[in-house]
Design a protein around this motif. Structure first.
Motif, mmCIF file in Angstrom:
data_model
loop_
_atom_site.group_PDB
_atom_site.id
_atom_site.type_symbol
_atom_site.label_atom_id
_atom_site.label_comp_id
_atom_site.label_asym_id
_atom_site.label_seq_id
_atom_site.Cartn_x
_atom_site.Cartn_y
_atom_site.Cartn_z
ATOM 1 N N ASN A 66 0.790 -1.201 0.093
ATOM 2 C CA ASN A 66 0.075 -0.095 0.038
ATOM 3 C C ASN A 66 0.789 1.499 -0.076
ATOM 4 N N ASN A 67 2.009 1.094 0.397
ATOM 5 C CA ASN A 67 2.861 2.078 0.571
ATOM 6 C C ASN A 67 3.652 2.617 -0.641
ATOM 7 N N LEU A 68 3.608 1.705 -1.880
ATOM 8 C CA LEU A 68 4.303 2.001 -3.169
ATOM 9 C C LEU A 68 3.526 2.985 -3.939
ATOM 10 N N LYS A 88 -2.765 0.115 -7.818
ATOM 11 C CA LYS A 88 -3.067 0.946 -6.572
ATOM 12 C C LYS A 88 -4.625 0.980 -6.417
ATOM 13 N N SER A 89 -5.598 0.890 -7.124
ATOM 14 C CA SER A 89 -6.865 0.809 -6.753
ATOM 15 C C SER A 89 -7.315 -0.414 -6.269
ATOM 16 N N VAL A 90 -6.826 -1.528 -6.581
ATOM 17 C CA VAL A 90 -7.100 -2.782 -6.011
ATOM 18 C C VAL A 90 -6.639 -2.929 -4.642
ATOM 19 N N LEU A 91 -5.366 -2.116 -4.509
ATOM 20 C CA LEU A 91 -4.837 -2.359 -3.228
ATOM 21 C C LEU A 91 -5.711 -1.453 -2.113
ATOM 22 N N GLU A 92 -5.999 -0.229 -2.624
ATOM 23 C CA GLU A 92 -6.758 0.641 -1.836
ATOM 24 C C GLU A 92 -8.143 -0.044 -1.545
ATOM 25 N N LEU A 93 -8.713 -0.798 -2.527
ATOM 26 C CA LEU A 93 -9.995 -1.297 -2.110
ATOM 27 C C LEU A 93 -9.734 -2.557 -1.123
ATOM 28 N N SER A 94 -8.864 -2.987 -1.163
ATOM 29 C CA SER A 94 -8.621 -4.303 -0.386
ATOM 30 C C SER A 94 -8.437 -3.675 1.164
ATOM 31 N N LYS A 95 -7.641 -2.640 0.891
ATOM 32 C CA LYS A 95 -7.501 -1.797 2.519
ATOM 33 C C LYS A 95 -8.749 -1.386 3.177
ATOM 34 N N ARG A 96 -9.595 -0.769 2.483
ATOM 35 C CA ARG A 96 -10.916 -0.107 2.863
ATOM 36 C C ARG A 96 -11.719 -1.359 3.279
ATOM 37 N N GLU A 121 -4.518 -1.027 9.665
ATOM 38 C CA GLU A 121 -4.840 0.152 8.639
ATOM 39 C C GLU A 121 -3.696 0.933 8.968
ATOM 40 N N MET A 122 -3.139 1.266 10.308
ATOM 41 C CA MET A 122 -2.489 2.510 10.439
ATOM 42 C C MET A 122 -1.025 2.228 10.947
ATOM 43 N N ARG A 123 -0.505 1.167 10.800
ATOM 44 C CA ARG A 123 0.763 0.765 11.376
ATOM 45 C C ARG A 123 1.736 1.289 10.226
ATOM 46 N N TYR A 124 1.476 1.137 8.690
ATOM 47 C CA TYR A 124 2.291 1.461 8.010
ATOM 48 C C TYR A 124 2.292 3.003 7.340
ATOM 49 N N LEU A 125 1.282 3.724 7.833
ATOM 50 C CA LEU A 125 1.144 5.300 7.332
ATOM 51 C C LEU A 125 2.330 6.058 7.581
ATOM 52 N N LYS A 126 2.711 6.934 6.597
ATOM 53 C CA LYS A 126 3.892 7.699 6.444
ATOM 54 C C LYS A 126 3.647 8.883 7.084
ATOM 55 N N LYS A 127 2.574 9.300 7.338
ATOM 56 C CA LYS A 127 2.157 10.406 8.343
ATOM 57 C C LYS A 127 1.225 10.157 9.401
ATOM 58 N N GLU A 128 1.258 11.083 10.374
ATOM 59 C CA GLU A 128 0.487 10.712 11.282
ATOM 60 C C GLU A 128 -1.026 11.134 11.206
ATOM 61 N N VAL A 129 -1.911 10.045 11.371
ATOM 62 C CA VAL A 129 -3.288 10.451 11.292
ATOM 63 C C VAL A 129 -4.189 10.157 12.386
ATOM 64 N N PHE A 130 -4.870 11.271 12.937
ATOM 65 C CA PHE A 130 -5.575 11.376 14.253
ATOM 66 C C PHE A 130 -6.993 10.968 13.795
ATOM 67 N N LYS A 131 -7.411 9.719 14.602
ATOM 68 C CA LYS A 131 -8.765 9.327 14.451
ATOM 69 C C LYS A 131 -9.670 9.689 15.767
ATOM 70 N N ALA A 132 -11.082 9.427 15.488
ATOM 71 C CA ALA A 132 -11.829 9.419 16.727
ATOM 72 C C ALA A 132 -12.869 8.179 16.348
ATOM 73 N N VAL A 133 -12.844 7.446 17.461
ATOM 74 C CA VAL A 133 -13.792 6.306 17.553
ATOM 75 C C VAL A 133 -14.810 6.558 18.375
ATOM 76 N N LEU A 134 -16.201 6.875 17.640
ATOM 77 C CA LEU A 134 -17.437 7.159 18.295
ATOM 78 C C LEU A 134 -18.295 5.825 19.143
ATOM 79 N N LEU A 135 -18.355 5.966 20.095
ATOM 80 C CA LEU A 135 -19.092 4.746 20.837
ATOM 81 C C LEU A 135 -20.589 5.162 21.271
#
Length: 229
Positions: A66-68, A88-96, A121-135
């Motif tokens: 996914n990082n390629l 890239k499209s099929v990799l993104e789709l599989s990730k989603r 989903e998040m361990r290989y990201l090259k930038k910091e992404v901040f998420k909120a999990v709503l419960l």
């Protein structure tokens, strides 16, 4: 010496025919990718091109593909822009698909549950992404939202963006999650400062902040378990 025509190749090098004969579950990773690539070149079959793509994984893991970038894929002779876009499209789709599987109504009982939900989903990201999990009141996931992308600080992660959707859908509690591209989940002073600010805002709004999880490469840290909040 001329290369064999597709119909003259063994079944293992004819992914379309093999898929039809035995089903997609019996195809190798290279064969499945070859179906996406469709055609080879004078020098390489589609399967061989797929094998070259798979070799670009620095650690042998499919998820790291996914990082390629498009440009990196196009460095392979025989992978032009169209084929690179297809890959890239099929990799993104599989990730989603992987990241959305079971998220809604998933019950969060511990920090480990959050890690299981978002680690890949998040361990290989090259930038910091901040998420909120709503419960909801039963700690079931209602929604996961992306709040910001970039180094975590109080100016980027503003309470307005964090809690706007939470208030809108009437969630009961919230868990913050962000990644460290370095792979080390140890919280920085800015991580702690921002979390404390969000915790205070949650108290004012009546939305409980249950935890803040920092995800590294295969490991994570829970602010609650570390008694930071």
């Amino acid at each position: 010496m001329d290369r064999l025509k597709i119909k003259e190749l063994p079944l293992c090098e004819r992914p379309y025919d093999k898929l039809e004969a035995v089903g997609s579950e019996h195809l190798s990773n290279a064969e499945l990718l070859a179906v996406i690539i469709k055609t080879g070149t004078k020098s390489f079959t589609a399967v061989e091109l797929a094998q070259l793509v798979l070799k670009m994984s620095h650690d042998g893991r499919l998820s790291s593909l996914n990082n390629l970038s498009i440009e990196q894929l196009m460095q392979i002779k025989g992978i032009g822009k169209v084929k690179a876009f297809q890959i890239k499209s099929v990799l993104e789709l599989s990730k989603r698909i992987a990241s959305s599987d079971g998220i809604v109504h998933h019950v969060i009982k511990s920090s480990k549950d959050i890690s299981t939900l978002l680690m890949e989903e998040m361990r290989y990201l090259k930038k910091e992404v901040f998420k909120a999990v709503l419960l909801d009141t039963k700690n079931q996931v209602i929604k996961i939202i992306d709040v910001s992308i970039g180094s975590l600080n109080s100016s980027i992660v503003h309470p307005r963006e964090v809690f706007c959707e939470a208030v809108k859908i009437g969630c009961n509690s919230i868990i913050f999650v962000h990644n460290h591209p370095s792979g080390d989940p140890t919280p920085s002073s800015e991580d702690i400062k921002t979390t404390q600010r969000l915790l205070e805002c949650g108290d004012i709004l009546g939305i409980r902040v249950l935890d803040h999880i920092i995800i590294g490469d295969g490991k994570f840290i829970s602010f609650k378990e570390k008694c930071i909040i």
